[in-house]
Design a protein around this motif. Structure first.
Motif, PDB file in Angstrom:
ATOM      1  N   GLN A 207       0.824  -1.208   0.000  1.00 18.66           N
ATOM      2  CA  GLN A 207       0.000   0.000   0.000  1.00 18.66           C
ATOM      3  C   GLN A 207       0.859   1.260   0.000  1.00 18.66           C
ATOM      4  OE1 GLN A 207      -3.045  -0.057   3.035  1.00 18.66           O
ATOM      5  NE2 GLN A 207      -3.318   2.171   2.987  1.00 18.66           N
ATOM      6  N   LEU A 208       1.949   1.237   0.783  1.00 25.03           N
ATOM      7  CA  LEU A 208       2.828   2.403   0.886  1.00 25.03           C
ATOM      8  C   LEU A 208       3.908   2.412  -0.191  1.00 25.03           C
ATOM      9  CD1 LEU A 208       3.341   2.541   4.767  1.00 25.03           C
ATOM     10  CD2 LEU A 208       1.680   3.804   3.384  1.00 25.03           C
ATOM     11  N   GLY A 209       4.183   1.249  -0.781  1.00 23.76           N
ATOM     12  CA  GLY A 209       5.225   1.161  -1.797  1.00 23.76           C
ATOM     13  C   GLY A 209       6.619   1.389  -1.252  1.00 23.76           C
ATOM     14  N   ILE A 210       6.842   1.010   0.008  1.00 26.24           N
ATOM     15  CA  ILE A 210       8.129   1.259   0.648  1.00 26.24           C
ATOM     16  C   ILE A 210       9.092   0.083   0.429  1.00 26.24           C
ATOM     17  CG2 ILE A 210       7.342   0.342   2.883  1.00 26.24           C
ATOM     18  CD1 ILE A 210       9.127   2.460   4.213  1.00 26.24           C
ATOM     19  N   THR A 211      10.331   0.402   0.134  1.00 31.42           N
ATOM     20  CA  THR A 211      11.368  -0.611  -0.031  1.00 31.42           C
ATOM     21  C   THR A 211      11.611  -1.278   1.318  1.00 31.42           C
ATOM     22  OG1 THR A 211      12.371   0.782  -1.723  1.00 31.42           O
ATOM     23  CG2 THR A 211      13.713  -1.018  -0.847  1.00 31.42           C
ATOM     24  N   THR A 212      11.536  -2.609   1.357  1.00 36.11           N
ATOM     25  CA  THR A 212      11.541  -3.327   2.636  1.00 36.11           C
ATOM     26  C   THR A 212      12.511  -4.494   2.612  1.00 36.11           C
ATOM     27  OG1 THR A 212       9.226  -2.734   3.021  1.00 36.11           O
ATOM     28  CG2 THR A 212      10.101  -4.577   4.298  1.00 36.11           C
ATOM     29  N   VAL A 213      13.265  -4.620   3.703  1.00 40.08           N
ATOM     30  CA  VAL A 213      14.157  -5.764   3.896  1.00 40.08           C
ATOM     31  C   VAL A 213      13.733  -6.467   5.179  1.00 40.08           C
ATOM     32  CG1 VAL A 213      16.518  -6.567   4.180  1.00 40.08           C
ATOM     33  CG2 VAL A 213      16.053  -4.575   2.731  1.00 40.08           C
ATOM     34  N   PHE A 214      13.446  -7.752   5.056  1.00 38.55           N
ATOM     35  CA  PHE A 214      12.860  -8.552   6.137  1.00 38.55           C
ATOM     36  C   PHE A 214      13.812  -9.707   6.437  1.00 38.55           C
ATOM     37  CE2 PHE A 214      10.064 -12.074   7.452  1.00 38.55           C
ATOM     38  CZ  PHE A 214       9.169 -11.462   8.322  1.00 38.55           C
ATOM     39  N   VAL A 215      14.204  -9.840   7.680  1.00 40.88           N
ATOM     40  CA  VAL A 215      15.099 -10.928   8.086  1.00 40.88           C
ATOM     41  C   VAL A 215      14.305 -11.989   8.838  1.00 40.88           C
ATOM     42  CG1 VAL A 215      16.928 -11.535   9.730  1.00 40.88           C
ATOM     43  CG2 VAL A 215      17.264  -9.634   8.147  1.00 40.88           C
ATOM     44  N   THR A 216      14.487 -13.252   8.452  1.00 43.57           N
ATOM     45  CA  THR A 216      13.771 -14.338   9.102  1.00 43.57           C
ATOM     46  C   THR A 216      14.534 -15.646   8.954  1.00 43.57           C
ATOM     47  OG1 THR A 216      11.659 -15.552   9.172  1.00 43.57           O
ATOM     48  CG2 THR A 216      12.411 -14.827   7.019  1.00 43.57           C
ATOM     49  N   HIS A 217      14.274 -16.586   9.861  1.00 46.55           N
ATOM     50  CA  HIS A 217      14.793 -17.949   9.700  1.00 46.55           C
ATOM     51  C   HIS A 217      13.668 -18.896   9.298  1.00 46.55           C
ATOM     52  CE1 HIS A 217      13.268 -17.779  13.871  1.00 46.55           C
ATOM     53  NE2 HIS A 217      12.908 -19.023  13.642  1.00 46.55           N
ATOM     54  N   ASP A 218      12.458 -18.337   9.123  1.00 49.39           N
ATOM     55  CA  ASP A 218      11.276 -19.131   8.814  1.00 49.39           C
ATOM     56  C   ASP A 218      11.039 -19.118   7.303  1.00 49.39           C
ATOM     57  OD1 ASP A 218       8.479 -19.800   8.296  1.00 49.39           O
ATOM     58  OD2 ASP A 218       8.199 -19.704  10.465  1.00 49.39           O
ATOM     59  N   GLN A 219      11.206 -20.270   6.672  1.00 52.28           N
ATOM     60  CA  GLN A 219      11.093 -20.337   5.213  1.00 52.28           C
ATOM     61  C   GLN A 219       9.698 -20.004   4.726  1.00 52.28           C
ATOM     62  OE1 GLN A 219      10.852 -24.560   3.740  1.00 52.28           O
ATOM     63  NE2 GLN A 219      11.839 -24.959   5.684  1.00 52.28           N
ATOM     64  N   GLU A 220       8.676 -20.393   5.482  1.00 49.26           N
ATOM     65  CA  GLU A 220       7.303 -20.113   5.052  1.00 49.26           C
ATOM     66  C   GLU A 220       7.049 -18.612   5.017  1.00 49.26           C
ATOM     67  OE1 GLU A 220       3.003 -20.738   7.035  1.00 49.26           O
ATOM     68  OE2 GLU A 220       4.049 -22.627   6.600  1.00 49.26           O
ATOM     69  N   GLU A 221       7.554 -17.898   6.027  1.00 45.42           N
ATOM     70  CA  GLU A 221       7.417 -16.443   6.028  1.00 45.42           C
ATOM     71  C   GLU A 221       8.072 -15.842   4.800  1.00 45.42           C
ATOM     72  OE1 GLU A 221       7.397 -15.592  10.862  1.00 45.42           O
ATOM     73  OE2 GLU A 221       9.023 -14.831   9.629  1.00 45.42           O
ATOM     74  N   ALA A 222       9.308 -16.242   4.545  1.00 44.37           N
ATOM     75  CA  ALA A 222      10.058 -15.659   3.426  1.00 44.37           C
ATOM     76  C   ALA A 222       9.380 -15.951   2.095  1.00 44.37           C
ATOM     77  CB  ALA A 222      11.484 -16.185   3.435  1.00 44.37           C
ATOM     78  N   LEU A 223       8.942 -17.179   1.888  1.00 41.51           N
ATOM     79  CA  LEU A 223       8.369 -17.568   0.605  1.00 41.51           C
ATOM     80  C   LEU A 223       6.995 -16.939   0.369  1.00 41.51           C
ATOM     81  CD1 LEU A 223       9.291 -21.377   0.541  1.00 41.51           C
ATOM     82  CD2 LEU A 223      10.449 -19.518  -0.661  1.00 41.51           C
ATOM     83  N   SER A 224       6.260 -16.688   1.441  1.00 45.60           N
ATOM     84  CA  SER A 224       4.859 -16.273   1.281  1.00 45.60           C
ATOM     85  C   SER A 224       4.689 -14.785   1.010  1.00 45.60           C
ATOM     86  CB  SER A 224       4.050 -16.662   2.532  1.00 45.60           C
ATOM     87  OG  SER A 224       4.527 -15.950   3.669  1.00 45.60           O
ATOM     88  N   ILE A 225       5.636 -13.945   1.417  1.00 44.04           N
ATOM     89  CA  ILE A 225       5.386 -12.505   1.316  1.00 44.04           C
ATOM     90  C   ILE A 225       6.440 -11.734   0.512  1.00 44.04           C
ATOM     91  CG2 ILE A 225       4.072 -12.405   3.468  1.00 44.04           C
ATOM     92  CD1 ILE A 225       6.519 -11.348   4.884  1.00 44.04           C
ATOM     93  N   SER A 226       7.449 -12.394  -0.015  1.00 47.75           N
ATOM     94  CA  SER A 226       8.579 -11.680  -0.618  1.00 47.75           C
ATOM     95  C   SER A 226       8.476 -11.590  -2.137  1.00 47.75           C
ATOM     96  CB  SER A 226       9.893 -12.385  -0.263  1.00 47.75           C
ATOM     97  OG  SER A 226       9.989 -12.597   1.122  1.00 47.75           O
TER      98      SER A 226
END
Length: 353
Positions: A182-201
């Motif tokens: 919605q905001l169009g903001i450049t985002t960097v997300f750190v996680t060890h959870d593969q489902e999180e990374a695959l689902s929203i990136s």
């Protein structure tokens, strides 16, 4: 358009190098996830972007501006941490307003912006509450609103969901993605959870021992892993030992059975041992639309998991697992049964280090 660039980034703590020559260009409005186990360097890269750590080598630029000589508070970056880091002596309104006050914004503008942020996260009704009166999910939403309030160029999220229970994690990660788009903001997300990374990136960076083993879309990371580490870390995987039969014909032997691969084997000598990766969902006991291979084996395990039945089949010294949906009208294979596994040659990936 490239907005955030990391060029030849290195980081050492004393004699220990934790990030090795990392390179990446991130487009404006892109959502990037850094995925990997603890100690792989993903959070260190995030902290270097934020200015909390100084690179041993390399450059970081945001919108064409070198960040080397800028302190964290001069980088126009919003950051959300795993520990919500809300001020316990401030109510929700004042927590969200904190960064705006630091920037010297007028009182009327602060009030307007805070209301906008609380509406964005659907917590307008909690403006007067204090952190101890909120749930974990609510606190993390407030932390997100506080990070976004000053309109940062880049949003950094350091495992923001790991302290929450599973159901809240799923709903909040979807909300984070929705807000980011919605905001169009450049985002960097750190996680060890593969489902999180695959689902929203938009793209995922799989980190391994300070290096990016692979950078790609979630689809490519999962379906076409570039290294053995990526293949084994992302998703469930069968690793099958095989022997090269004819390099020119790209054939391998699994036990006594010879099959053809789509991947070239010319670089391997006949008799060499190779390892193949195969996702469980690529295997079936029934004919597949593109299934051109068959492997015969004996069932060595069968586990009823409710909606899914997980079966293990011994083939040439390997155990190949596959999942099938539970069908009340179909009896699942039993231990000791001989079955034919159907698969497509394109689903067998040759693993490389």
């Amino acid at each position: 358009m490239t907005f955030l660039t990391l060029s030849h980034i290195q980081k050492s703590f004393g004699p220990v190098k934790v990030v090795h020559d990392f390179n990446m260009s991130i487009d404006k409005g892109e959502f990037i996830s850094f995925l990997g186990p603890s100690g792989c360097g993903k959070t260190t890269i995030l902290r270097m972007v934020a200015g909390f750590e100084t690179p041993t080598g390399g450059t970081i630029t945001i919108d064409g501006r070198d960040q080397a000589n800028l302190k964290p508070n001069r980088r126009n970056i919003g950051m959300v941490f795993q520990a919500y880091a809300l001020f316990p002596n401030m109510n929700v309104f004042d927590n969200v307003a904190f960064g705006l006050k630091i920037h010297g914004m007028a009182k009327a503008d602060i009030e307007k912006r805070v209301k906008e942020m609380l509406a964005l996260i659907h917590l307008e009704h909690l403006a007067e509450r204090y952190p101890y009166q909120l749930s974990g999910g609510q606190q993390q939403r407030i932390a997100l609103a506080r990070a976004l309030a000053p309109k940062p160029q880049v949003l950094l999220l350091d495992e923001p969901l790991s302290a929450l229970d599973a159901k809240i994690r799923v709903s909040l990660r979807e909300e984070i993605r929705q807000i980011q788009q919605q905001l169009g903001i450049t985002t960097v997300f750190v996680t060890h959870d593969q489902e999180e990374a695959l689902s929203i990136s938009d793209r995922v960076v799989v980190m391994n021992a300070g290096r990016a083993d692979q950078i790609g879309t979630p689809f490519d990371i999962y379906n076409r892993p570039a290294t053995r580490f990526v293949a084994s870390f992302v998703g469930t995987l069968n690793i099958i030992d095989a022997v090269v039969a004819d390099p020119a014909a790209s054939t391998v032997r699994i036990g006594e059975q010879v099959i053809s691969l789509k991947e070239p084997l010319a670089a391997n000598k006949a008799g060499a041992t190779v390892q193949l990766a195969l996702r469980p969902e690529a295997v079936s006991l029934t004919e597949r639309p593109n299934g051109n291979l068959s492997l015969t084996g004996r069932v060595v395990s069968s586990h009823f998991l409710g909606s899914v039945i997980r079966t293990g089949v011994g083939v040439g010294g390997n155990v190949i697992s596959f999942d099938s949906f539970n069908d009340p009208g179909v009896k699942p294979p039993a231990v000791g049964d001989t079955v034919a596994l159907r698969l497509d040659a394109g689903d067998l990936l040759l693993l490389r280090e």
